[in-house]
Scaffold this active site. Structure first.
Site, PDB file in Angstrom:
ATOM      1  CG  ASP A 167      -1.762   1.237   1.356  1.00  0.00           C
ATOM      2  OD1 ASP A 167      -1.843   2.002   0.376  1.00  0.00           O
ATOM      3  OD2 ASP A 167      -2.354   1.434   2.443  1.00  0.00           O
ATOM      4  CE  LYS A 213      -0.031   3.658   3.583  1.00  0.00           C
ATOM      5  NZ  LYS A 213      -0.977   4.328   4.502  1.00  0.00           N
ATOM      6  CG  ASP A 259      -2.388  -2.469   3.922  1.00  0.00           C
ATOM      7  OD1 ASP A 259      -2.994  -2.607   4.997  1.00  0.00           O
ATOM      8  OD2 ASP A 259      -2.669  -1.605   3.080  1.00  0.00           O
ATOM      9  CG  ASP A 293      -3.011   5.857   2.279  1.00  0.00           C
ATOM     10  OD1 ASP A 293      -2.885   4.654   2.005  1.00  0.00           O
ATOM     11  OD2 ASP A 293      -2.352   6.437   3.168  1.00  0.00           O
ATOM     12  CD  GLU A 335      -5.245   0.820   0.729  1.00  0.00           C
ATOM     13  OE1 GLU A 335      -5.215   2.020   1.064  1.00  0.00           O
ATOM     14  OE2 GLU A 335      -4.898  -0.098   1.500  1.00  0.00           O
ATOM     15  NE  ARG A 378     -11.652   3.423   4.235  1.00  0.00           N
ATOM     16  CZ  ARG A 378     -11.633   4.400   5.138  1.00  0.00           C
ATOM     17  NH1 ARG A 378     -12.589   5.303   5.174  1.00  0.00           N
ATOM     18  NH2 ARG A 378     -10.658   4.472   6.018  1.00  0.00           N
TER      19      ARG A 378
HETATM   20  N1  BES Z   1      -3.113   0.212   5.331  1.00  0.00           N
HETATM   21  C1  BES Z   1      -3.470   1.478   5.848  1.00  0.00           C
HETATM   22  C2  BES Z   1      -3.758   1.452   7.341  1.00  0.00           C
HETATM   23  C3  BES Z   1      -2.576   1.239   8.240  1.00  0.00           C
HETATM   24  C4  BES Z   1      -1.876   2.312   8.718  1.00  0.00           C
HETATM   25  C5  BES Z   1      -2.241  -0.014   8.664  1.00  0.00           C
HETATM   26  C6  BES Z   1      -0.826   2.130   9.580  1.00  0.00           C
HETATM   27  C7  BES Z   1      -1.198  -0.204   9.535  1.00  0.00           C
HETATM   28  C8  BES Z   1      -0.500   0.870  10.000  1.00  0.00           C
HETATM   29  C9  BES Z   1      -4.733   1.989   5.156  1.00  0.00           C
HETATM   30  O1  BES Z   1      -4.894   1.612   3.844  1.00  0.00           O
HETATM   31  C10 BES Z   1      -4.648   3.470   5.174  1.00  0.00           C
HETATM   32  O2  BES Z   1      -3.786   3.998   4.539  1.00  0.00           O
HETATM   33  N2  BES Z   1      -5.550   4.108   5.915  1.00  0.00           N
HETATM   34  C11 BES Z   1      -5.557   5.504   6.032  1.00  0.00           C
HETATM   35  C12 BES Z   1      -6.993   5.952   5.901  1.00  0.00           C
HETATM   36  C13 BES Z   1      -7.144   7.428   5.777  1.00  0.00           C
HETATM   37  C14 BES Z   1      -6.611   7.902   4.443  1.00  0.00           C
HETATM   38  C15 BES Z   1      -8.599   7.750   5.919  1.00  0.00           C
HETATM   39  C16 BES Z   1      -4.997   5.871   7.396  1.00  0.00           C
HETATM   40  O3  BES Z   1      -5.252   5.161   8.350  1.00  0.00           O
HETATM   41  O4  BES Z   1      -4.256   6.833   7.486  1.00  0.00           O
HETATM   42 ZN    ZN Z   2      -3.974  -0.135   3.287  1.00  0.00          ZN
HETATM   43 MN    MN Z   3      -3.885   2.967   2.520  1.00  0.00          MN
END
Ligand code: BES
Ligand code: ZN
Ligand code: MN
Length: 501
Positions: A270, A277, A289, A349, A351, A353
Protein backbone atom coordinates in the site's frame (compact mmCIF):
# COMPACT_ATOMS: atom_id res chain seq x y z
CA UNK A 1 8.12 -30.76 18.20
CA UNK A 2 5.98 -33.32 19.94
CA UNK A 3 3.78 -32.45 22.91
CA UNK A 4 2.39 -34.71 25.60
CA UNK A 5 0.88 -34.44 29.05
CA UNK A 6 2.19 -36.37 32.03
CA UNK A 7 0.42 -36.55 35.36
CA UNK A 8 2.93 -36.42 38.18
CA UNK A 9 2.09 -37.07 41.77
CA UNK A 10 3.21 -34.01 43.73
CA UNK A 11 1.56 -34.96 47.01
CA UNK A 12 3.27 -38.26 47.44
CA UNK A 13 6.88 -39.04 48.11
CA UNK A 14 7.93 -40.04 44.59
CA UNK A 15 10.50 -37.69 43.10
CA UNK A 16 9.58 -36.24 39.72
CA UNK A 17 12.54 -37.87 38.00
CA UNK A 18 11.04 -41.31 38.61
CA UNK A 19 8.34 -40.57 36.06
CA UNK A 20 10.10 -38.05 33.83
CA UNK A 21 13.78 -37.97 32.85
CA UNK A 22 14.27 -35.19 30.28
CA UNK A 23 17.31 -32.95 30.00
CA UNK A 24 15.72 -29.59 30.76
CA UNK A 25 13.09 -28.76 33.35
CA UNK A 26 11.19 -25.49 33.60
CA UNK A 27 9.55 -24.73 36.93
CA UNK A 28 7.18 -21.82 37.55
CA UNK A 29 7.41 -19.80 40.79
CA UNK A 30 5.08 -17.15 42.15
CA UNK A 31 6.35 -13.82 43.43
CA UNK A 32 6.22 -13.43 47.21
CA UNK A 33 7.00 -17.10 47.86
CA UNK A 34 3.42 -18.10 47.11
CA UNK A 35 2.28 -21.56 48.09
CA UNK A 36 1.36 -24.18 45.54
CA UNK A 37 4.07 -23.10 43.12
CA UNK A 38 7.17 -25.02 42.03
CA UNK A 39 9.39 -24.30 45.04
CA UNK A 40 9.03 -27.83 46.37
CA UNK A 41 9.97 -29.28 43.03
CA UNK A 42 12.96 -26.98 42.66
CA UNK A 43 14.10 -27.87 46.19
CA UNK A 44 13.84 -31.53 45.31
CA UNK A 45 16.59 -30.93 42.74
CA UNK A 46 18.65 -28.18 44.36
CA UNK A 47 18.22 -28.95 48.02
CA UNK A 48 17.83 -26.49 50.86
CA UNK A 49 20.36 -24.14 49.31
CA UNK A 50 17.62 -23.01 46.92
CA UNK A 51 16.31 -20.00 48.88
CA UNK A 52 19.77 -18.58 49.49
CA UNK A 53 20.68 -19.02 45.88
CA UNK A 54 17.50 -17.28 44.72
CA UNK A 55 18.24 -14.38 47.03
CA UNK A 56 21.84 -14.06 45.88
CA UNK A 57 20.70 -13.97 42.25
CA UNK A 58 17.91 -11.48 43.13
CA UNK A 59 15.30 -13.79 41.66
CA UNK A 60 11.95 -12.45 42.87
CA UNK A 61 9.77 -14.48 40.48
CA UNK A 62 8.50 -11.35 38.80
CA UNK A 63 6.72 -12.16 35.60
CA UNK A 64 9.19 -12.51 32.75
CA UNK A 65 12.15 -13.27 35.03
CA UNK A 66 14.08 -16.49 34.39
CA UNK A 67 17.02 -18.09 36.14
CA UNK A 68 19.00 -20.98 34.74
CA UNK A 69 20.87 -23.55 36.84
CA UNK A 70 23.17 -25.96 35.07
CA UNK A 71 23.61 -29.37 36.68
CA UNK A 72 26.23 -31.15 34.52
CA UNK A 73 25.63 -34.88 34.50
CA UNK A 74 22.36 -34.50 36.40
CA UNK A 75 18.83 -35.36 35.36
CA UNK A 76 17.63 -32.87 34.38
CA UNK A 77 20.93 -31.30 33.36
CA UNK A 78 19.35 -27.84 33.22
CA UNK A 79 16.83 -26.34 35.60
CA UNK A 80 15.12 -23.13 34.55
CA UNK A 81 13.08 -21.20 37.06
CA UNK A 82 10.55 -18.83 35.60
CA UNK A 83 8.79 -16.04 37.47
CA UNK A 84 5.00 -15.98 37.27
CA UNK A 85 4.33 -12.72 39.10
CA UNK A 86 1.56 -12.41 41.68
CA UNK A 87 -0.62 -15.51 42.09
CA UNK A 88 -3.79 -13.36 42.04
CA UNK A 89 -2.96 -12.16 38.52
CA UNK A 90 -2.00 -15.57 37.18
CA UNK A 91 -4.23 -16.93 34.41
CA UNK A 92 -4.01 -18.26 30.87
CA UNK A 93 -2.38 -15.09 29.51
CA UNK A 94 0.34 -15.11 32.15
CA UNK A 95 0.80 -18.82 31.52
CA UNK A 96 1.33 -18.17 27.79
CA UNK A 97 3.78 -15.40 28.56
CA UNK A 98 5.77 -17.55 30.97
CA UNK A 99 5.64 -20.61 28.71
CA UNK A 100 6.96 -18.71 25.68
CA UNK A 101 9.73 -17.01 27.68
CA UNK A 102 10.80 -20.26 29.31
CA UNK A 103 10.77 -22.09 25.98
CA UNK A 104 13.10 -19.48 24.45
CA UNK A 105 15.49 -19.75 27.40
CA UNK A 106 15.35 -23.55 27.23
CA UNK A 107 15.97 -23.66 23.48
CA UNK A 108 19.03 -21.45 23.79
CA UNK A 109 20.27 -23.74 26.57
CA UNK A 110 20.05 -26.60 24.05
CA UNK A 111 17.00 -28.40 25.45
CA UNK A 112 16.03 -31.56 23.54
CA UNK A 113 13.67 -33.24 25.95
CA UNK A 114 11.91 -30.39 27.72
CA UNK A 115 9.57 -30.61 30.67
CA UNK A 116 7.45 -27.77 32.02
CA UNK A 117 5.81 -27.63 35.41
CA UNK A 118 3.54 -24.71 36.29
CA UNK A 119 1.08 -24.27 39.16
CA UNK A 120 -2.21 -24.71 37.32
CA UNK A 121 -4.68 -24.91 40.18
CA UNK A 122 -7.91 -23.17 39.24
CA UNK A 123 -7.24 -23.34 35.51
CA UNK A 124 -9.19 -25.63 33.24
CA UNK A 125 -6.70 -28.43 32.41
CA UNK A 126 -7.40 -28.73 28.65
CA UNK A 127 -7.28 -24.96 28.18
CA UNK A 128 -4.05 -24.76 30.18
CA UNK A 129 -2.47 -27.53 28.10
CA UNK A 130 -3.44 -25.81 24.85
CA UNK A 131 -2.18 -22.44 26.07
CA UNK A 132 1.17 -23.89 27.18
CA UNK A 133 1.75 -25.91 24.03
CA UNK A 134 0.84 -22.99 21.75
CA UNK A 135 3.08 -20.68 23.74
CA UNK A 136 6.05 -23.04 23.43
CA UNK A 137 5.56 -23.72 19.74
CA UNK A 138 4.76 -20.15 18.67
CA UNK A 139 7.32 -18.66 21.05
CA UNK A 140 10.05 -20.69 19.35
CA UNK A 141 9.00 -19.67 15.83
CA UNK A 142 11.93 -18.36 13.84
CA UNK A 143 11.98 -17.20 10.23
CA UNK A 144 15.30 -17.06 8.40
CA UNK A 145 14.02 -17.37 4.82
CA UNK A 146 15.49 -14.10 3.68
CA UNK A 147 18.98 -14.54 5.16
CA UNK A 148 21.73 -15.81 2.89
CA UNK A 149 23.06 -17.94 5.73
CA UNK A 150 20.76 -19.29 8.37
CA UNK A 151 21.94 -19.17 11.97
CA UNK A 152 22.00 -22.72 13.31
CA UNK A 153 19.32 -23.24 15.92
CA UNK A 154 17.90 -26.30 17.59
CA UNK A 155 14.42 -26.89 18.91
CA UNK A 156 13.38 -29.39 21.56
CA UNK A 157 12.16 -32.61 19.96
CA UNK A 158 9.86 -33.43 22.85
CA UNK A 159 7.90 -31.22 25.22
CA UNK A 160 6.18 -32.69 28.26
CA UNK A 161 3.57 -30.74 30.19
CA UNK A 162 4.10 -32.05 33.68
CA UNK A 163 1.26 -32.29 36.14
CA UNK A 164 -1.39 -32.47 33.48
CA UNK A 165 -3.22 -35.76 32.97
CA UNK A 166 -5.61 -37.41 30.55
CA UNK A 167 -8.27 -34.68 30.75
CA UNK A 168 -5.72 -32.07 29.71
CA UNK A 169 -4.38 -34.06 26.78
CA UNK A 170 -7.61 -33.37 24.86
CA UNK A 171 -6.53 -29.72 24.83
CA UNK A 172 -3.61 -30.64 22.58
CA UNK A 173 -5.86 -31.91 19.77
CA UNK A 174 -5.87 -28.67 17.74
CA UNK A 175 -2.51 -27.22 18.73
CA UNK A 176 -0.60 -28.51 15.71
CA UNK A 177 -3.21 -27.35 13.18
CA UNK A 178 -3.72 -23.97 14.85
CA UNK A 179 -0.01 -23.24 15.15
CA UNK A 180 0.60 -24.28 11.53
CA UNK A 181 -2.07 -21.75 10.56
CA UNK A 182 -0.49 -19.01 12.68
CA UNK A 183 2.95 -19.78 11.25
CA UNK A 184 1.61 -19.66 7.70
CA UNK A 185 0.09 -16.24 8.42
CA UNK A 186 3.38 -15.03 9.94
CA UNK A 187 5.35 -16.17 6.89
CA UNK A 188 2.95 -14.47 4.50
CA UNK A 189 2.95 -11.19 6.42
CA UNK A 190 6.73 -11.11 6.85
CA UNK A 191 7.42 -11.80 3.18
CA UNK A 192 8.49 -8.60 1.40
CA UNK A 193 6.25 -7.06 -1.25
CA UNK A 194 8.46 -8.26 -4.09
CA UNK A 195 7.84 -11.85 -2.92
CA UNK A 196 4.29 -11.77 -1.53
CA UNK A 197 2.21 -10.61 -4.48
CA UNK A 198 -1.44 -11.16 -5.44
CA UNK A 199 -0.20 -14.03 -7.61
CA UNK A 200 1.76 -15.62 -4.77
CA UNK A 201 -1.23 -15.34 -2.41
CA UNK A 202 -3.31 -17.17 -5.01
CA UNK A 203 -0.59 -19.82 -5.22
CA UNK A 204 -0.59 -20.11 -1.43
CA UNK A 205 -4.36 -20.67 -1.53
CA UNK A 206 -3.85 -23.31 -4.24
CA UNK A 207 -1.28 -25.09 -2.08
CA UNK A 208 -3.76 -25.24 0.82
CA UNK A 209 -6.50 -26.44 -1.54
CA UNK A 210 -4.24 -29.19 -2.93
CA UNK A 211 -2.92 -30.32 0.43
CA UNK A 212 -6.32 -30.55 2.16
CA UNK A 213 -8.84 -31.08 -0.63
CA UNK A 214 -10.46 -27.63 -0.62
CA UNK A 215 -12.12 -25.93 -3.58
CA UNK A 216 -10.41 -22.91 -5.09
CA UNK A 217 -11.67 -20.33 -7.52
CA UNK A 218 -9.43 -17.43 -8.55
CA UNK A 219 -11.23 -14.63 -10.38
CA UNK A 220 -9.03 -12.75 -12.84
CA UNK A 221 -9.44 -9.06 -13.70
CA UNK A 222 -11.90 -9.84 -16.52
CA UNK A 223 -14.03 -12.01 -14.20
CA UNK A 224 -14.17 -9.20 -11.65
CA UNK A 225 -15.08 -6.72 -14.39
CA UNK A 226 -17.96 -8.97 -15.41
CA UNK A 227 -19.18 -8.86 -11.79
CA UNK A 228 -18.94 -5.06 -11.76
CA UNK A 229 -16.28 -4.89 -9.03
CA UNK A 230 -15.32 -1.32 -9.87
CA UNK A 231 -14.18 -0.39 -6.35
CA UNK A 232 -11.70 -3.25 -6.05
CA UNK A 233 -10.48 -2.94 -9.64
CA UNK A 234 -10.05 0.81 -9.22
CA UNK A 235 -7.48 0.18 -6.48
CA UNK A 236 -5.77 -2.53 -8.56
CA UNK A 237 -5.47 -0.48 -11.76
CA UNK A 238 -2.34 1.45 -10.78
CA UNK A 239 -0.23 -1.68 -10.40
CA UNK A 240 1.70 -3.66 -13.01
CA UNK A 241 0.69 -6.82 -11.13
CA UNK A 242 -2.70 -8.28 -12.04
CA UNK A 243 -5.28 -8.51 -9.22
CA UNK A 244 -6.31 -11.95 -7.96
CA UNK A 245 -9.71 -12.43 -6.31
CA UNK A 246 -9.30 -15.58 -4.25
CA UNK A 247 -12.23 -17.76 -3.13
CA UNK A 248 -11.28 -20.86 -1.15
CA UNK A 249 -13.99 -23.19 0.16
CA UNK A 250 -13.90 -25.84 2.86
CA UNK A 251 -16.86 -28.22 2.79
CA UNK A 252 -17.49 -30.59 5.71
CA UNK A 253 -17.88 -34.31 5.19
CA UNK A 254 -21.48 -34.58 6.38
CA UNK A 255 -24.42 -32.23 6.34
CA UNK A 256 -23.84 -28.47 6.39
CA UNK A 257 -25.38 -26.84 9.46
CA UNK A 258 -23.65 -23.45 9.25
CA UNK A 259 -22.03 -21.50 6.45
CA UNK A 260 -19.57 -18.72 7.26
CA UNK A 261 -17.42 -16.40 5.17
CA UNK A 262 -14.05 -15.02 6.25
CA UNK A 263 -12.89 -11.99 4.28
CA UNK A 264 -9.31 -10.70 4.49
CA UNK A 265 -7.82 -7.44 3.23
CA UNK A 266 -5.07 -8.46 0.83
CA UNK A 267 -3.07 -5.39 -0.19
CA UNK A 268 0.37 -6.86 -0.85
CA UNK A 269 1.69 -3.30 -0.84
CA UNK A 270 0.00 0.00 0.00
CA UNK A 271 1.92 3.01 -1.28
CA UNK A 272 -1.12 5.19 -0.63
CA UNK A 273 -1.54 5.81 -4.35
CA UNK A 274 -1.59 9.50 -5.40
CA UNK A 275 -2.27 10.33 -1.76
CA UNK A 276 1.19 8.92 -1.35
CA UNK A 277 2.30 7.85 2.10
CA UNK A 278 4.90 10.31 3.36
CA UNK A 279 7.86 9.92 5.69
CA UNK A 280 6.71 8.68 9.07
CA UNK A 281 3.63 6.98 7.70
CA UNK A 282 5.47 3.64 7.64
CA UNK A 283 5.34 3.17 3.90
CA UNK A 284 8.23 0.71 4.16
CA UNK A 285 6.09 -1.50 6.41
CA UNK A 286 3.13 -1.66 4.06
CA UNK A 287 3.97 -5.22 3.05
CA UNK A 288 1.91 -6.15 6.09
CA UNK A 289 -1.22 -4.63 4.57
CA UNK A 290 -2.21 -8.17 3.60
CA UNK A 291 -2.34 -9.25 7.26
CA UNK A 292 -6.09 -9.85 7.05
CA UNK A 293 -5.68 -12.18 4.10
CA UNK A 294 -2.83 -13.98 5.87
CA UNK A 295 -5.08 -14.53 8.90
CA UNK A 296 -7.98 -15.96 6.89
CA UNK A 297 -5.67 -18.19 4.83
CA UNK A 298 -3.99 -19.36 8.04
CA UNK A 299 -7.41 -20.09 9.55
CA UNK A 300 -8.41 -21.97 6.38
CA UNK A 301 -5.32 -24.14 6.66
CA UNK A 302 -6.08 -24.90 10.31
CA UNK A 303 -9.76 -25.64 9.72
CA UNK A 304 -8.95 -27.86 6.74
CA UNK A 305 -6.86 -29.99 9.09
CA UNK A 306 -9.27 -29.93 12.04
CA UNK A 307 -12.34 -30.54 9.84
CA UNK A 308 -15.07 -29.40 12.26
CA UNK A 309 -18.39 -31.11 11.54
CA UNK A 310 -21.23 -29.20 9.90
CA UNK A 311 -19.27 -26.04 9.06
CA UNK A 312 -18.87 -24.74 5.52
CA UNK A 313 -16.15 -22.09 5.46
CA UNK A 314 -15.50 -19.68 2.61
CA UNK A 315 -12.36 -17.57 2.52
CA UNK A 316 -12.35 -14.48 0.30
CA UNK A 317 -9.39 -12.26 -0.53
CA UNK A 318 -9.63 -9.44 -3.09
CA UNK A 319 -5.88 -9.14 -3.50
CA UNK A 320 -3.97 -6.37 -5.28
CA UNK A 321 -1.43 -3.58 -4.79
CA UNK A 322 -2.12 0.13 -4.27
CA UNK A 323 0.40 1.85 -6.55
CA UNK A 324 1.05 4.96 -8.61
CA UNK A 325 1.17 5.07 -12.40
CA UNK A 326 -0.40 6.84 -15.38
CA UNK A 327 -3.24 4.36 -15.04
CA UNK A 328 -3.81 4.70 -11.31
CA UNK A 329 -7.02 6.21 -9.92
CA UNK A 330 -6.98 9.98 -9.34
CA UNK A 331 -8.11 11.57 -6.13
CA UNK A 332 -11.58 12.71 -7.16
CA UNK A 333 -12.44 9.69 -9.32
CA UNK A 334 -15.87 8.12 -8.91
CA UNK A 335 -15.97 4.31 -8.80
CA UNK A 336 -18.99 2.00 -8.95
CA UNK A 337 -18.98 -1.05 -6.69
CA UNK A 338 -20.61 -4.39 -7.55
CA UNK A 339 -23.78 -3.53 -5.61
CA UNK A 340 -24.23 -0.42 -7.80
CA UNK A 341 -23.13 2.12 -5.14
CA UNK A 342 -20.98 4.98 -6.40
CA UNK A 343 -17.96 6.14 -4.40
CA UNK A 344 -16.06 9.41 -4.70
CA UNK A 345 -12.39 8.77 -4.00
CA UNK A 346 -11.36 11.70 -1.84
CA UNK A 347 -8.28 9.80 -0.63
CA UNK A 348 -6.58 7.03 -2.61
CA UNK A 349 -4.92 5.83 0.61
CA UNK A 350 -8.27 4.64 1.96
CA UNK A 351 -8.03 1.73 -0.47
CA UNK A 352 -8.61 -1.26 1.79
CA UNK A 353 -12.29 -0.47 2.26
CA UNK A 354 -12.70 -0.24 -1.54
CA UNK A 355 -11.34 -3.75 -2.05
CA UNK A 356 -13.40 -5.02 0.90
CA UNK A 357 -16.57 -3.40 -0.45
CA UNK A 358 -16.65 -5.71 -3.47
CA UNK A 359 -15.41 -8.66 -1.42
CA UNK A 360 -18.26 -8.15 1.08
CA UNK A 361 -20.89 -7.89 -1.68
CA UNK A 362 -19.56 -11.17 -3.09
CA UNK A 363 -19.56 -12.73 0.41
CA UNK A 364 -23.20 -11.75 0.98
CA UNK A 365 -24.06 -13.42 -2.33
CA UNK A 366 -23.02 -16.74 -0.78
CA UNK A 367 -25.93 -16.32 1.69
CA UNK A 368 -23.91 -17.23 4.78
CA UNK A 369 -24.99 -17.35 8.41
CA UNK A 370 -22.16 -14.96 9.35
CA UNK A 371 -19.36 -12.91 7.80
CA UNK A 372 -16.16 -11.86 9.57
CA UNK A 373 -13.67 -9.56 7.88
CA UNK A 374 -10.13 -8.85 9.06
CA UNK A 375 -8.19 -5.87 7.78
CA UNK A 376 -5.21 -3.66 8.53
CA UNK A 377 -7.67 -0.90 7.81
CA UNK A 378 -6.79 2.29 9.69
CA UNK A 379 -3.97 4.05 11.45
CA UNK A 380 -6.74 5.50 13.62
CA UNK A 381 -7.36 2.08 15.15
CA UNK A 382 -3.68 1.84 16.09
CA UNK A 383 -3.96 5.22 17.82
CA UNK A 384 -7.11 4.12 19.66
CA UNK A 385 -6.11 0.64 20.82
CA UNK A 386 -2.34 0.28 20.34
CA UNK A 387 -0.52 -2.86 19.30
CA UNK A 388 -2.01 -5.46 21.59
CA UNK A 389 -5.73 -5.05 20.96
CA UNK A 390 -7.68 -5.27 17.72
CA UNK A 391 -10.85 -3.26 17.16
CA UNK A 392 -14.12 -5.10 16.60
CA UNK A 393 -17.24 -3.61 15.03
CA UNK A 394 -20.46 -5.54 14.64
CA UNK A 395 -24.17 -4.78 14.64
CA UNK A 396 -24.69 -8.28 16.08
CA UNK A 397 -24.25 -8.60 19.86
CA UNK A 398 -24.14 -12.39 19.57
CA UNK A 399 -21.36 -12.41 16.98
CA UNK A 400 -19.37 -9.74 18.82
CA UNK A 401 -19.56 -11.67 22.09
CA UNK A 402 -18.68 -14.98 20.43
CA UNK A 403 -15.62 -13.46 18.76
CA UNK A 404 -14.42 -11.75 21.92
CA UNK A 405 -14.79 -15.06 23.80
CA UNK A 406 -12.89 -16.87 21.03
CA UNK A 407 -10.15 -14.24 21.24
CA UNK A 408 -9.87 -14.75 24.98
CA UNK A 409 -9.68 -18.52 24.48
CA UNK A 410 -6.96 -18.12 21.87
CA UNK A 411 -5.05 -15.40 23.71
CA UNK A 412 -5.85 -12.55 21.33
CA UNK A 413 -7.43 -9.33 22.62
CA UNK A 414 -10.40 -7.72 20.85
CA UNK A 415 -12.26 -4.62 21.97
CA UNK A 416 -15.73 -3.79 20.68
CA UNK A 417 -16.00 -0.33 19.13
CA UNK A 418 -19.15 1.60 18.21
CA UNK A 419 -20.85 1.50 14.81
CA UNK A 420 -22.38 4.90 15.50
CA UNK A 421 -24.60 5.62 12.53
CA UNK A 422 -24.57 9.42 12.98
CA UNK A 423 -20.87 9.36 12.05
CA UNK A 424 -21.89 8.31 8.53
CA UNK A 425 -22.44 12.01 7.84
CA UNK A 426 -18.67 12.19 7.52
CA UNK A 427 -18.87 10.10 4.34
CA UNK A 428 -21.42 12.33 2.56
CA UNK A 429 -20.48 13.19 -1.02
CA UNK A 430 -21.94 15.88 -3.28
CA UNK A 431 -21.20 13.95 -6.46
CA UNK A 432 -21.54 10.26 -5.57
CA UNK A 433 -23.44 8.10 -3.09
CA UNK A 434 -20.58 8.38 -0.62
CA UNK A 435 -16.94 9.37 -0.21
CA UNK A 436 -14.37 6.75 0.74
CA UNK A 437 -12.87 8.83 3.56
CA UNK A 438 -14.36 10.72 6.49
CA UNK A 439 -12.73 13.21 8.88
CA UNK A 440 -9.68 12.19 10.91
CA UNK A 441 -11.44 11.97 14.29
CA UNK A 442 -13.13 8.59 14.62
CA UNK A 443 -11.42 7.41 11.42
CA UNK A 444 -11.64 3.72 12.28
CA UNK A 445 -15.37 4.10 12.98
CA UNK A 446 -16.21 5.76 9.65
CA UNK A 447 -14.13 3.03 7.95
CA UNK A 448 -16.32 0.37 9.61
CA UNK A 449 -19.49 2.30 8.70
CA UNK A 450 -18.30 2.45 5.10
CA UNK A 451 -17.93 -1.36 5.06
CA UNK A 452 -21.37 -1.83 6.59
CA UNK A 453 -22.92 -0.27 3.48
CA UNK A 454 -21.79 -3.30 1.49
CA UNK A 455 -23.22 -5.92 3.84
CA UNK A 456 -26.81 -7.13 3.55
CA UNK A 457 -28.86 -5.68 6.44
CA UNK A 458 -29.59 -8.23 9.13
CA UNK A 459 -26.80 -10.59 8.14
CA UNK A 460 -24.52 -11.08 11.17
CA UNK A 461 -21.23 -9.42 10.23
CA UNK A 462 -18.16 -8.38 12.17
CA UNK A 463 -15.19 -6.28 11.16
CA UNK A 464 -11.82 -6.64 12.89
CA UNK A 465 -9.30 -3.84 12.40
CA UNK A 466 -5.92 -5.51 12.98
CA UNK A 467 -3.71 -2.61 11.83
CA UNK A 468 -2.00 -2.43 15.24
CA UNK A 469 -1.74 -6.12 16.07
CA UNK A 470 -0.44 -7.61 12.83
CA UNK A 471 3.16 -6.65 13.56
CA UNK A 472 5.24 -6.37 16.71
CA UNK A 473 8.47 -4.39 16.90
CA UNK A 474 9.76 -6.57 19.71
CA UNK A 475 9.34 -10.03 21.16
CA UNK A 476 6.12 -9.91 23.19
CA UNK A 477 4.62 -12.98 24.89
CA UNK A 478 4.45 -15.69 22.28
CA UNK A 479 4.87 -13.20 19.43
CA UNK A 480 8.26 -12.83 17.82
CA UNK A 481 9.60 -9.47 16.69
CA UNK A 482 7.83 -9.08 13.33
CA UNK A 483 4.71 -10.72 11.99
CA UNK A 484 2.38 -12.01 14.72
CA UNK A 485 -0.13 -14.02 12.70
CA UNK A 486 -2.86 -12.18 14.65
CA UNK A 487 -6.40 -13.35 14.05
CA UNK A 488 -5.80 -17.02 13.27
CA UNK A 489 -6.25 -18.22 16.84
CA UNK A 490 -9.43 -16.18 17.31
CA UNK A 491 -10.93 -17.44 14.06
CA UNK A 492 -10.04 -21.07 14.74
CA UNK A 493 -11.45 -20.90 18.28
CA UNK A 494 -14.64 -19.27 16.99
CA UNK A 495 -15.11 -21.81 14.19
CA UNK A 496 -14.31 -24.85 16.36
CA UNK A 497 -16.84 -23.61 18.93
CA UNK A 498 -19.51 -23.66 16.22
CA UNK A 499 -19.20 -20.13 14.75
CA UNK A 500 -22.00 -18.70 16.88
CA UNK A 501 -23.49 -15.39 15.76
N1 BES B 1 -3.11 0.21 5.33
C1 BES B 1 -3.47 1.48 5.85
C2 BES B 1 -3.76 1.45 7.34
C3 BES B 1 -2.58 1.24 8.24
C4 BES B 1 -1.88 2.31 8.72
C5 BES B 1 -2.24 -0.01 8.66
C6 BES B 1 -0.83 2.13 9.58
C7 BES B 1 -1.20 -0.20 9.53
C8 BES B 1 -0.50 0.87 10.00
C9 BES B 1 -4.73 1.99 5.16
O1 BES B 1 -4.89 1.61 3.84
C10 BES B 1 -4.65 3.47 5.17
O2 BES B 1 -3.79 4.00 4.54
N2 BES B 1 -5.55 4.11 5.91
C11 BES B 1 -5.56 5.50 6.03
C12 BES B 1 -6.99 5.95 5.90
C13 BES B 1 -7.14 7.43 5.78
C14 BES B 1 -6.61 7.90 4.44
C15 BES B 1 -8.60 7.75 5.92
C16 BES B 1 -5.00 5.87 7.40
O3 BES B 1 -5.25 5.16 8.35
O4 BES B 1 -4.26 6.83 7.49
ZN1 ZN C 1 -3.97 -0.13 3.29
MN1 MN D 1 -3.88 2.97 2.52
Amino acid sequence: MEFRCLAVDRDGQRPLTESWAGDTLVVGLFAGGGSGDGRGLAEELVGEALEGWLQRRRFEAKSGQTLTLERPGGTPATLILVGLGEPAEFGLDALRQAGAGAARTAASAGAEDLGLWFPLEGLEPAAAAAAMAEAVRLGLYDDQRFKSEAEPRSLPARVTLLGLGEAAAAGLAHVEATCSGVELARRLVAAPPNKATPQSLAEEAAAIADAFGLELKVLERADCEALGMGAYLGVAQGSDLPPKFIHLTFRPTGEVTRRVVLVGKGLTFDSGGYNLKTAGSQIEMMKYDMGGSAAVLGAARAIAEIRPAGLEVHVIVASCENMISGGAIHPGDVLTASNGKTIEINNTDAEGRLTLADALVYACGLEPDAIVDLATLTGACVIALGEEIAGLWSPSDGLAEALIAAGTAGGEALWRMPLRSSYKKGLKSHVADMKNTGPRPGGSITAALFLQDFVTRGLPWAHLDIAGTVWSDKVRGLDPAGATGFGVRTLVAWLVAGAAA
